[in-house]
Write a protein that holds these residues in place. Structure first.
Motif, PDB file in Angstrom:
ATOM      1  N   LYS A 118     -42.541 -14.530 -34.172  1.00 53.41           N
ATOM      2  CA  LYS A 118     -42.870 -15.829 -33.590  1.00 53.41           C
ATOM      3  C   LYS A 118     -42.303 -16.984 -34.407  1.00 53.41           C
ATOM      4  N   HIS A 119     -41.976 -16.695 -35.676  1.00 54.82           N
ATOM      5  CA  HIS A 119     -41.501 -17.739 -36.567  1.00 54.82           C
ATOM      6  C   HIS A 119     -40.168 -17.319 -37.168  1.00 54.82           C
ATOM      7  N   PRO A 120     -39.272 -18.265 -37.406  1.00 50.67           N
ATOM      8  CA  PRO A 120     -37.954 -17.907 -37.945  1.00 50.67           C
ATOM      9  C   PRO A 120     -38.055 -17.402 -39.379  1.00 50.67           C
ATOM     10  N   LEU A 121     -37.196 -16.439 -39.718  1.00 53.12           N
ATOM     11  CA  LEU A 121     -37.116 -15.891 -41.071  1.00 53.12           C
ATOM     12  C   LEU A 121     -35.814 -16.341 -41.716  1.00 53.12           C
ATOM     13  N   LYS A 122     -35.832 -16.455 -43.043  1.00 56.81           N
ATOM     14  CA  LYS A 122     -34.655 -16.903 -43.772  1.00 56.81           C
ATOM     15  C   LYS A 122     -33.914 -15.726 -44.385  1.00 56.81           C
ATOM     16  N   LEU A 123     -32.619 -15.849 -44.523  1.00 58.13           N
ATOM     17  CA  LEU A 123     -31.793 -14.820 -45.136  1.00 58.13           C
ATOM     18  C   LEU A 123     -32.270 -14.548 -46.561  1.00 58.13           C
ATOM     19  N   GLY A 124     -32.515 -13.279 -46.883  1.00 60.52           N
ATOM     20  CA  GLY A 124     -32.983 -12.888 -48.205  1.00 60.52           C
ATOM     21  C   GLY A 124     -34.494 -12.904 -48.351  1.00 60.52           C
ATOM     22  N   GLU A 125     -35.195 -13.422 -47.350  1.00 60.07           N
ATOM     23  CA  GLU A 125     -36.659 -13.497 -47.418  1.00 60.07           C
ATOM     24  C   GLU A 125     -37.266 -12.101 -47.317  1.00 60.07           C
ATOM     25  N   SER A 126     -38.345 -11.886 -48.037  1.00 64.94           N
ATOM     26  CA  SER A 126     -39.068 -10.616 -47.975  1.00 64.94           C
ATOM     27  C   SER A 126     -40.315 -10.777 -47.121  1.00 64.94           C
ATOM     28  N   VAL A 127     -40.550  -9.799 -46.279  1.00 69.63           N
ATOM     29  CA  VAL A 127     -41.708  -9.817 -45.394  1.00 69.63           C
ATOM     30  C   VAL A 127     -42.465  -8.512 -45.570  1.00 69.63           C
ATOM     31  N   GLN A 128     -43.769  -8.603 -45.764  1.00 62.18           N
ATOM     32  CA  GLN A 128     -44.584  -7.399 -45.874  1.00 62.18           C
ATOM     33  C   GLN A 128     -45.189  -7.083 -44.515  1.00 62.18           C
ATOM     34  N   VAL A 129     -45.030  -5.826 -44.110  1.00 60.81           N
ATOM     35  CA  VAL A 129     -45.552  -5.374 -42.820  1.00 60.81           C
ATOM     36  C   VAL A 129     -46.313  -4.064 -43.021  1.00 60.81           C
ATOM     37  N   MET A 130     -47.012  -3.664 -41.982  1.00 61.40           N
ATOM     38  CA  MET A 130     -47.693  -2.374 -41.987  1.00 61.40           C
ATOM     39  C   MET A 130     -47.675  -1.827 -40.569  1.00 61.40           C
ATOM     40  N   VAL A 131     -47.891  -0.531 -40.470  1.00 62.35           N
ATOM     41  CA  VAL A 131     -47.877   0.144 -39.176  1.00 62.35           C
ATOM     42  C   VAL A 131     -49.306   0.466 -38.783  1.00 62.35           C
ATOM     43  N   ASP A 132     -49.701   0.139 -37.547  1.00 63.24           N
ATOM     44  CA  ASP A 132     -51.046   0.478 -37.096  1.00 63.24           C
ATOM     45  C   ASP A 132     -51.048   1.844 -36.413  1.00 63.24           C
ATOM     46  N   ARG A 133     -52.202   2.301 -35.963  1.00 60.99           N
ATOM     47  CA  ARG A 133     -52.331   3.650 -35.398  1.00 60.99           C
ATOM     48  C   ARG A 133     -51.627   3.802 -34.056  1.00 60.99           C
ATOM     49  N   LYS A 134     -51.296   2.655 -33.437  1.00 59.97           N
ATOM     50  CA  LYS A 134     -50.578   2.721 -32.167  1.00 59.97           C
ATOM     51  C   LYS A 134     -49.067   2.728 -32.382  1.00 59.97           C
ATOM     52  N   GLY A 135     -48.636   2.733 -33.651  1.00 54.91           N
ATOM     53  CA  GLY A 135     -47.217   2.728 -33.940  1.00 54.91           C
ATOM     54  C   GLY A 135     -46.601   1.349 -33.909  1.00 54.91           C
ATOM     55  N   GLN A 136     -47.436   0.319 -33.758  1.00 55.70           N
ATOM     56  CA  GLN A 136     -46.935  -1.046 -33.722  1.00 55.70           C
ATOM     57  C   GLN A 136     -46.797  -1.592 -35.146  1.00 55.70           C
ATOM     58  N   LEU A 137     -45.783  -2.417 -35.337  1.00 54.71           N
ATOM     59  CA  LEU A 137     -45.563  -3.047 -36.622  1.00 54.71           C
ATOM     60  C   LEU A 137     -46.344  -4.360 -36.657  1.00 54.71           C
ATOM     61  N   GLN A 138     -47.115  -4.561 -37.710  1.00 55.20           N
ATOM     62  CA  GLN A 138     -47.930  -5.761 -37.836  1.00 55.20           C
ATOM     63  C   GLN A 138     -47.589  -6.476 -39.137  1.00 55.20           C
ATOM     64  N   LEU A 139     -47.704  -7.797 -39.112  1.00 58.62           N
ATOM     65  CA  LEU A 139     -47.469  -8.582 -40.312  1.00 58.62           C
ATOM     66  C   LEU A 139     -48.635  -8.386 -41.273  1.00 58.62           C
ATOM     67  N   TYR A 140     -48.324  -8.071 -42.520  1.00 64.58           N
ATOM     68  CA  TYR A 140     -49.368  -7.912 -43.543  1.00 64.58           C
ATOM     69  C   TYR A 140     -49.883  -9.304 -43.880  1.00 64.58           C
ATOM     70  N   PRO A 141     -51.176  -9.557 -43.683  1.00 68.40           N
ATOM     71  CA  PRO A 141     -51.697 -10.919 -43.883  1.00 68.40           C
ATOM     72  C   PRO A 141     -51.467 -11.411 -45.299  1.00 68.40           C
ATOM     73  N   SER A 142     -51.118 -12.658 -45.402  1.00 66.37           N
ATOM     74  CA  SER A 142     -50.921 -13.263 -46.726  1.00 66.37           C
ATOM     75  C   SER A 142     -52.218 -13.880 -47.190  1.00 66.37           C
ATOM     76  N   ALA A 143     -52.327 -14.032 -48.485  1.00 62.18           N
ATOM     77  CA  ALA A 143     -53.526 -14.644 -49.046  1.00 62.18           C
ATOM     78  C   ALA A 143     -53.588 -16.104 -48.613  1.00 62.18           C
ATOM     79  N   PRO A 144     -54.782 -16.597 -48.269  1.00 65.67           N
ATOM     80  CA  PRO A 144     -54.895 -17.999 -47.865  1.00 65.67           C
ATOM     81  C   PRO A 144     -54.524 -18.928 -49.007  1.00 65.67           C
ATOM     82  N   ALA A 145     -53.935 -20.034 -48.649  1.00 59.69           N
ATOM     83  CA  ALA A 145     -53.562 -21.009 -49.675  1.00 59.69           C
ATOM     84  C   ALA A 145     -54.819 -21.532 -50.363  1.00 59.69           C
ATOM     85  N   GLN A 146     -54.841 -21.450 -51.667  1.00 65.34           N
ATOM     86  CA  GLN A 146     -56.014 -21.882 -52.414  1.00 65.34           C
ATOM     87  C   GLN A 146     -56.058 -23.399 -52.528  1.00 65.34           C
TER      88      GLN A 146
END
Length: 512
Positions: free
Chosen positions: A205-233
Motif C-alpha cells: 500500500k505504501h512505496p518502498l525505497k531501493l535498499g530498504e529492508s522490510v520484515q515480513v512473516m507468513v500466516d497459516r493461510k500462506g499469506q505474507l504479512q508485514l511484521y508490525p513495527s514498534a510504535p514511535a516512542q
C-alpha cells in the motif's frame, strides 16, 4: 491479522491477485507448509515479547520456540503476564490457537494486574532483616510461598505466524497500478525484493525505497504479512523507560501511599525494632504534614511543599528543615534498616515487613519525580514551571497522597489590562477511599479566583455542592473575588489518571 501488504506476491512478475500465496517461493513456501502442519497441543517457550502497533490497535508480538521451530504469536490483548523465558503450551484447533503459560514465582509477584497475596501493598521483596542462620519457623513472610501448584496460569487467544523474515528491496519500478478491488480501486506500489535466496515482486500500500529492508512473516493461510513495527516512542515514554532503568526499585503512588500507612501502623504498634530503625521510623511518621495544620495557615502549606522531597538536596545544602524532609527521612530509615540486616523479627506482620522493604523504592519514586520536574519543565521568568508535587498528608483516617500541579497561564490568555498581573493555574488531585478520585482546578490572579471541582462519584459531588456556599463565604471574608465556583461529574481518562499530567492546555476556562 496485520494487513499492509496487499496481494502480496508474484514470482513471475505478473500483477498479483489479492489471494496470492507463498506456495512457490523457497524459504517462504517452507515456512507456510510448516505452519499448516501444526495442530494439537505443543510445549513452547517464550523467547521474546514486545509491544507493537497494528493500525490504531496495540499488538503484542510473542516469539516462541516449538520443537526446533521459531514462531511468532500475535496477541491483540497485550498483557504483561507473558515474559521471555516462560514455558507453557500452544493449543491449536483449526483456525483457533490458545497460548497458556505458567509463570514463575517471581513473575507472579511482579506482573501487572496479578496479586499473589492479600497484602494491602501489592509488591514483594526479600525481608529487610535477614541472618545467615535459618529463620525460625514462625518468622513473618512477605506472602505465601509459591509452589508449582500455586503458580498462576495465563492464557490468550493468539494468531500464529512464522518467524520474521527480512526482505531487501533490490529494484523499484516507477509506475504504480490499481488493484481491481471493489467498491473502488486502491493504489498499489510494486517493488522487487529478495530474501537472500529468491527474488520476487511485492505489492504494498505504501512505496518502498531501493535498499530498504522490510520484515515480513507468513500466516497459516500462506499469506505474507508485514511484521508490525514498534510504535514511535513519545518523549515522555523515552524519559519513563530511562528512569525505570536507572531507578529500578521505584514504586507507584498507590504503593507509596500503602507503604506510608503500614509504616504508620508499625510505628504505633510498639513492635520491637532496632534502636536506629525505631528512631528513624518515628521521625518519618511524626514529621509527615498534618491536614489540620495545613489548613490553618499558608506558611504551613508552603513548608509542607518545601519538605515534600522535591527540594531535598536544596534543603540539605542550606541545612534547612532537615528533620522534616520526607525524602531525607525515608533515606535515614532505609539506611538504618540496611544496618540492621542481621536482626530477625519473627512477630512483624507481613504487610508491615513489606512496607519496610519498599522504603528504598519510595526514595527512588521521589527522585523520579524530581528528575521529571527537571527534564519536562521549562524556565519561565527565572522559575521552573510547571511544578509537580506529590504531597503525603496524614489525618485521623490515615495517610493519603495529594498531587499538586502549579503553572503559569500563557500570555495568549491575557489581555492588555492583565499582562502586568500574573495568573497562576493550580491543580490538586485526590483519591480517598470514601470519595474516589476527584480534582480541584483553580485559576488565581491577584484577588480573583476561579475554582472547578471534577469528581467521579455522585455522592462526592453532592458533598462538595453542599459545602460550596461555605467556601464562597470564607473566600469573600478574605476579600477574594470569585469568578467561577462549580462542581460536576466526569469520567477521568487514562491521561488524567497519571500521577502528573502533562497537559499544556489551561486547567480552567476563567472567561466563563
Amino acid at each position: 491479522m496485520i494487513t499492509d501488504i496487499n496481494s502480496l506476491i508474484s514470482n513471475q512478475g505478473r500483477t498479483p491477485l489479492a489471494s496470492s500465496t507463498t506456495s512457490s517461493i523457497g524459504t517462504l513456501s517452507k515456512l507456510s507448509s510448516e505452519l499448516k502442519l501444526i495442530e494439537g497441543i505443543h510445549p513452547i517457550q517464550i523467547t521474546s515479547v514486545k509491544n507493537s502497533q497494528s493500525g490504531q490497535q496495540p499488538t503484542q508480538l510473542i516469539g516462541i520456540t516449538q520443537s526446533d521451530k521459531q514462531l511468532t504469536l500475535l496477541n491483540s490483548t497485550p498483557s504483561s503476564s507473558f515474559k521471555a523465558g516462560d514455558k507453557g503450551s500452544l493449543v491449536i484447533e483449526g483456525n483457533r490457537a490458545t497460548l497458556t503459560v505458567q509463570s514463575s514465582p517471581q513473575s507472579q509477584l511482579t506482573s501487572s494486574g496479578v496479586t499473589p497475596t492479600q497484602s494491602p501493598i501489592p509488591r514483594s521483596s526479600a525481608n529487610v532483616y535477614q541472618s545467615n542462620s535459618p529463620q525460625p519457623p514462625n518468622t513473618a513472610q512477605t506472602g505465601p510461598q509459591a509452589s508449582p501448584q500455586q503458580q498462576a496460569k495465563f492464557s490468550a487467544e493468539v494468531a500464529i505466524a512464522s518467524r520474521p523474515i527480512t526482505l531487501t528491496v533490490i529494484s523499484t519500478p516507477q509506475q504504480s497500478h490499481s488493484l481491481p478491488t471493489a467498491p473502488a480501486a486502491r493504489e498499489s506500489f510494486s517493488a522487487t525484493v529478495s530474501d537472500g535466496q529468491n527474488s520476487f515482486i511485492l505489492n504494498t500500500k505504501h512505496p518502498l525505497k531501493l535498499g530498504e529492508s522490510v520484515q515480513v512473516m507468513v500466516d497459516r493461510k500462506g499469506q505474507l504479512q508485514l511484521y508490525p513495527s514498534a510504535p514511535a516512542q513519545t518523549r515522555e515514554a523515552v524519559i519513563t523507560d530511562a528512569l525505570k532503568q536507572s531507578l529500578p526499585k521505584q514504586i507507584s503512588s498507590q504503593e507509596f501511599t500503602g507503604m506510608l500507612r503500614q509504616l504508620s501502623a508499625l510505628q504505633q504498634s510498639g513492635a520491637v525494632l532496632p534502636e536506629k530503625v525505631s528512631a528513624a521510623l518515628d521521625q518519618l511518621v511524626r514529621q509527615l504534614p498534618n491536614l489540620q495544620t495545613l489548613t490553618q495557615s499558608p506558611e504551613a502549606l508552603k513548608q509542607a511543599i518545601q519538605t515534600s522531597g522535591l527540594f531535598s538536596e536544596s534543603n540539605l545544602a542550606n541545612s534547612n528543615l532537615l528533620a522534616k524532609d520526607v525524602k531525607l527521612n525515608l533515606t535515614r530509615l532505609d539506611g538504618a534498616a540496611n544496618e540492621a540486616k542481621s536482626f530477625v523479627q519473627p512477630t512483624l506482620p507481613a504487610a508491615q515487613q513489606q512496607a519496610l522493604n519498599m522504603v528504598a523504592g519510595a526514595v527512588e519514586h521521589i527522585t523520579t519525580n524530581q528528575l521529571r520536574n527537571i527534564v519536562e519543565t521549562a524556565q519561565q521568568d527565572g522559575q521552573t514551571l510547571p511544578l509537580n508535587i506529590a504531597l503525603p498528608i496524614k489525618d485521623q483516617r490515615g495517610t493519603s497522597m495529594v498531587n499538586i500541579r502549579i503553572d503559569k497561564d500563557g500570555p495568549e490568555h491575557e489581555n492588555d489590562a492583565q499582562k502586568h498581573e500574573r495568573r497562576w493555574l493550580v491543580q490538586l488531585k485526590f483519591e480517598f477511599e470514601e470519595t474516589g478520585r476527584f480534582e480541584a482546578r483553580m485559576s488565581v490572579q491577584g484577588q480573583k479566583v476561579g475554582i472547578i471541582f471534577a469528581v467521579e462519584a455522585p455522592e462526592t459531588e453532592q458533598q462538595i455542592k453542599a459545602n460550596l456556599q461555605e467556601l464562597k463565604d470564607n473566600l469573600r471574608q478574605k476579600n477574594v473575588e470569585i469568578e467561577t465556583l462549580e462542581c460536576f461529574i466526569t469520567k477521568f481518562n487514562e491521561s488524567t489518571k497519571r500521577d502528573v499530567a502533562d497537559q499544556p492546555q489551561r486547567l480552567i476556562d476563567v472567561r466563563t
